[in-house]
Design a protein around this motif. Structure first.
Motif, mmCIF file in Angstrom:
data_model
loop_
_atom_site.group_PDB
_atom_site.id
_atom_site.type_symbol
_atom_site.label_atom_id
_atom_site.label_comp_id
_atom_site.label_asym_id
_atom_site.label_seq_id
_atom_site.Cartn_x
_atom_site.Cartn_y
_atom_site.Cartn_z
ATOM 1 N N ASN A 12 0.823 -1.207 0.000
ATOM 2 C CA ASN A 12 0.000 0.000 0.000
ATOM 3 C C ASN A 12 0.858 1.258 0.000
ATOM 4 O O ASN A 12 1.687 1.462 0.879
ATOM 5 C CB ASN A 12 -0.917 0.004 1.227
ATOM 6 N N CYS A 188 -13.408 0.166 -5.375
ATOM 7 C CA CYS A 188 -12.134 0.723 -4.910
ATOM 8 C C CYS A 188 -10.937 0.120 -5.658
ATOM 9 O O CYS A 188 -10.730 -1.101 -5.642
ATOM 10 C CB CYS A 188 -11.975 0.482 -3.406
ATOM 11 N N ARG A 190 -7.621 0.724 -5.075
ATOM 12 C CA ARG A 190 -6.536 0.342 -4.162
ATOM 13 C C ARG A 190 -6.808 -1.041 -3.566
ATOM 14 O O ARG A 190 -5.899 -1.878 -3.484
ATOM 15 C CB ARG A 190 -6.406 1.383 -3.048
ATOM 16 N N LYS A 191 -8.032 -1.280 -3.145
ATOM 17 C CA LYS A 191 -8.399 -2.579 -2.584
ATOM 18 C C LYS A 191 -8.163 -3.685 -3.608
ATOM 19 O O LYS A 191 -7.625 -4.756 -3.272
ATOM 20 C CB LYS A 191 -9.871 -2.547 -2.157
ATOM 21 N N GLU A 195 -5.371 -6.666 -3.006
ATOM 22 C CA GLU A 195 -5.831 -8.052 -2.937
ATOM 23 C C GLU A 195 -5.258 -8.876 -4.084
ATOM 24 O O GLU A 195 -5.015 -10.074 -3.927
ATOM 25 C CB GLU A 195 -7.360 -8.090 -2.947
ATOM 26 N N VAL A 201 -7.399 -6.840 2.804
ATOM 27 C CA VAL A 201 -7.906 -5.484 3.015
ATOM 28 C C VAL A 201 -9.314 -5.573 3.581
ATOM 29 O O VAL A 201 -10.163 -6.284 3.030
ATOM 30 C CB VAL A 201 -7.919 -4.684 1.693
ATOM 31 N N TYR A 203 -11.261 -2.679 4.431
ATOM 32 C CA TYR A 203 -12.133 -1.573 4.040
ATOM 33 C C TYR A 203 -12.648 -1.769 2.621
ATOM 34 O O TYR A 203 -12.101 -2.539 1.831
ATOM 35 C CB TYR A 203 -11.401 -0.234 4.158
ATOM 36 N N THR A 204 -13.729 -1.075 2.297
ATOM 37 C CA THR A 204 -14.297 -1.107 0.948
ATOM 38 C C THR A 204 -14.030 0.194 0.202
ATOM 39 O O THR A 204 -14.251 0.270 -1.003
ATOM 40 C CB THR A 204 -15.813 -1.355 0.995
ATOM 41 N N CYS A 206 -11.034 3.332 -0.022
ATOM 42 C CA CYS A 206 -9.741 3.844 0.443
ATOM 43 C C CYS A 206 -9.745 5.358 0.585
ATOM 44 O O CYS A 206 -8.902 5.927 1.266
ATOM 45 C CB CYS A 206 -8.628 3.430 -0.520
ATOM 46 N N THR A 461 -7.282 6.198 6.372
ATOM 47 C CA THR A 461 -8.102 5.151 5.771
ATOM 48 C C THR A 461 -9.240 4.794 6.725
ATOM 49 O O THR A 461 -9.154 5.018 7.942
ATOM 50 C CB THR A 461 -7.269 3.893 5.501
#
Length: 642
Positions: A12, A188, A190-191, A195, A201, A203-204, A206, A461
């Motif tokens: 990240n 998202c 970033r997610k 992954e 991760v 969160y849903t 970022c 975050t």
């Protein structure tokens, strides 16, 4: 080893914004891109534009060059000397933009690259992540923007090139499919990236990609999804996505007529929507597991998943269940006012960090002037500007505006060599500029309140914000948060503790006495840490400090102390809450005498606590006067006698 400190790195890069937008690569699009880059460069930093072909590289380079932007070019067909010269000029900030193929980047350790643009879908997420990682290496807000066209997704044969191995060809095609999925992703980014690289991760959202920051629109797409899924099912799942879309749109192509697909009940029902819209819906259904891609050699077929079958079965009757799905940019652009593909529309956001630093307008001008000072020094020395000092140091100097070398030396990131060698150059420009624009020296300038971010806007975050809220506002302990009921898996207490300290550094309110009690940071341990720091002489790395401490002093103790030092906090009661008149009154002689009895150095908060008969601001002014007279100096947050 006994209880070794184990750290696991993360993929990240929280300071990088990920943006993706469809384009058509028309002449007007390139002109808009050039204008957007030109506006973006005004905030400083460098830009790298990665193109998938040499032809695109030369086309974009020529457009930027015509706009009189300082741009270089780099690709495999150039000679070694030409490539080396482009590399050298870009590294030394004599070029603002580099347009290149993927041949450029290895060995580029340039911390102030603010933007990486991908002009075309990359062939894999591995190469995309590596190339995007070349921006923001100094930790400041930076951006990776990807512009793709639908034609990019049909380049599997081009990327396979001369590969003779079927396994290799299949791997290349599968990699391109994942890159395509990333481009069309409605959730998202970033997610998805984390992954993909095996990182879990929770969160849903970022909060730092175009899907999470944009006004995401959703609506019931049950009718359209049923039509596309049923058409794919009727075709037997033996084709790609284009053929069922052509059937829905009523195409009279030879393939459709020869196979009598024009006799299907779905034929021509979807002609109200464009081919691009239907392809975007196909991407949404793929990302939500209603469809799946299958690769055979270099050919891709699309078929319905078990989840897709269940939706079809439930939709056979009159009461079709709703299917609420997010709309992609391609879908919303077409539905709102026809196709806008290729419009930049400010997709390169202002990420210079000037706003987040709450710079006033004169401070922005001073910041840019100091960048010029650094550039001129670098040219005289024959080195890169970032080798003189980083952009973050220039920002700190701009905010503090030191009037003397002693004040300059107190700024984090400024060492004695910088002060001795370059100090006069910076101080002269700061003094002249501050006089011209009536800026206060040796302190913060008045900040325009409209530029100050509220707590809810500070960059944290969702997972970290929730941890801070549960600890600070809900009163839960670190242990209780780590093992909170309802989690799919427990989180390490050390992770939660790190989240709380990061929230503190982002400006969130922290109950420091409570945190010190919970972590066990006593005045005695604080004194031992101070002594260890004095021996090491630096807080850049924690391990040398830890080696000087007893085993019972943990890394958590050390992290808490360093965070409090950076934020000028104390684990004692705030001195402003003490009744004035009780204790010593501060004078310069009294402070010097007391510092002489503490040769290892003292925090400002402890000086204030000792002289609680004086106001905190008066003590700070006295310390500033002593620094200006070179009678005391501040190093690593500790005041000592010169």
């Amino acid at each position: 080893m006994r209880e070794p400190y184990i750290t696991i790195g993360s993929f990240n890069r929280e300071n990088i914004f990920y943006g993706v937008k469809a384009c058509n690569r028309s002449l007007s699009f390139v002109q808009e891109l050039v204008q957007e880059i030109s506006n973006h460069l005004a905030d400083g930093g460098s830009t790298i534009i990665y193109c998938t072909t040499i032809k695109d590289t030369e086309h974009v380079f020529e457009a930027l060059n015509k706009a009189r932007i300082k741009v270089g070019i780099y690709h495999g067909q150039m000679g070694n000397r030409a490539r080396e010269e482009s590399h050298r000029l870009f590294t030394r900030d004599e070029l603002q933009v580099m347009v290149a193929t993927v041949a450029f980047g290895m060995g580029v350790d340039k911390p102030n690259v603010r933007t990486v643009i991908h002009y075309g879908c990359p062939k894999s997420l591995e190469s995309y992540y590596q190339e995007s990682g070349r921006c923001g290496r100094d930790g400041l807000p930076s951006m990776c923007q990807l512009y793709y066209s639908r034609g990019d997704f049909a380049k599997a044969e081009f990327y396979c090139g001369e590969s003779t191995s079927e396994v290799h060809r299949k791997s290349i095609t599968a990699s391109l499919m994942m890159a395509e999925k990333y481009c069309l992703l409605p959730t998202c980014r970033r997610k998805f990236l984390l992954e993909y690289f095996g990182e879990k991760v929770q969160y849903t959202s970022c909060g730092n990609c175009n899907n999470c920051l944009g006004s995401r629109r959703e609506r019931d797409l049950s009718r359209e999804s049923f039509l596309l899924l049923s058409c794919i099912h009727s075709l037997g799942g033996r084709w790609g996505l284009n053929l069922p879309i052509d059937v829905l749109r009523g195409s009279k192509s030879k393939k459709i007529v020869d196979h009598e697909f024009d006799k299907l009940p779905q034929y021509g029902i979807g002609r109200d929507c464009s081919s691009t819209w239907w392809k975007a819906l196909g991407g949404v259904l793929l990302s939500h597991d209603y469809l799946k891609d299958i690769v055979t050699d270099m050919y891709r077929t699309i078929s319905i998943t078990e989840k897709g079958f269940q939706f079809l079965q439930s939709s056979r009757g009159q009461n079709r269940p709703p299917l609420v799905l997010p709309l992609t940019d391609e879908m919303t652009d077409e539905e709102d006012s026809g196709s806008k593909q290729g419009k930049i529309e400010g997709s390169l956001r202002n990420l210079s960090s000037l706003e987040s630093e709450a710079f006033s307008e004169p401070e922005e001008k001073l910041y840019r002037q100091l960048l010029e000072v650094r550039m001129n020094i670098a040219k005289d020395c024959g080195t890169a500007p970032y080798a003189i000092c980083g952009d973050e140091v220039i920002r700190r100097i701009t905010k503090r505006r030191p009037s003397t070398k002693a004040r300059l030396a107190n700024i984090d990131g400024v060492n004695q060599y910088f002060v001795t060698t370059y100090g006069e150059n910076f101080l002269r420009d700061i003094l002249n500029f501050s006089r011209e624009f009536d800026l206060q020296l040796d302190g913060e300038a008045t900040i325009d309140s409209k530029n100050i971010r509220s707590t809810s806007e500070r960059k944290l975050t969702p997972a970290k914000w929730n941890a801070w809220k549960m600890w600070q506002q809900d009163g839960l302990s670190v242990h209780e948060i780590a093992n909170f009921p309802g989690r799919s898996a427990s989180i390490k207490e050390r992770t939660i503790f790190g989240y709380i300290l990061e929230a503190a550094r982002e400006g969130y309110e922290i109950n420091w006495p409570r945190l010190c009690d919970e972590v066990g940071l006593t005045p005695e341990i604080t004194a031992e840490i101070r002594s260890a720091i004095a021996k090491v002489g630096s807080t850049d790395k924690m391990k040398p400090i830890k080696d000087e401490l007893p085993d019972e002093v943990t890394y958590d103790h050390l992290k808490t102390f360093l965070a409090m030092e950076d934020l000028q906090q104390s684990n004692h009661e705030d001195s402003t809450k003490r009744r004035r008149g009780e204790g010593h009154v501060a004078t310069q002689d009294a402070i010097l005498s007391w510092l002489a009895s503490n040769p290892n150095g003292v925090l400002q908060s402890d000086i204030v606590a000792n002289f609680r008969g004086s106001r905190e601001g008066d003590v700070a002014d006295l310390l500033g006067g002593l620094e200006g007279q070179f009678m005391v100096f501040k190093k690593n947050g500790l005041y000592r006698i010169m």
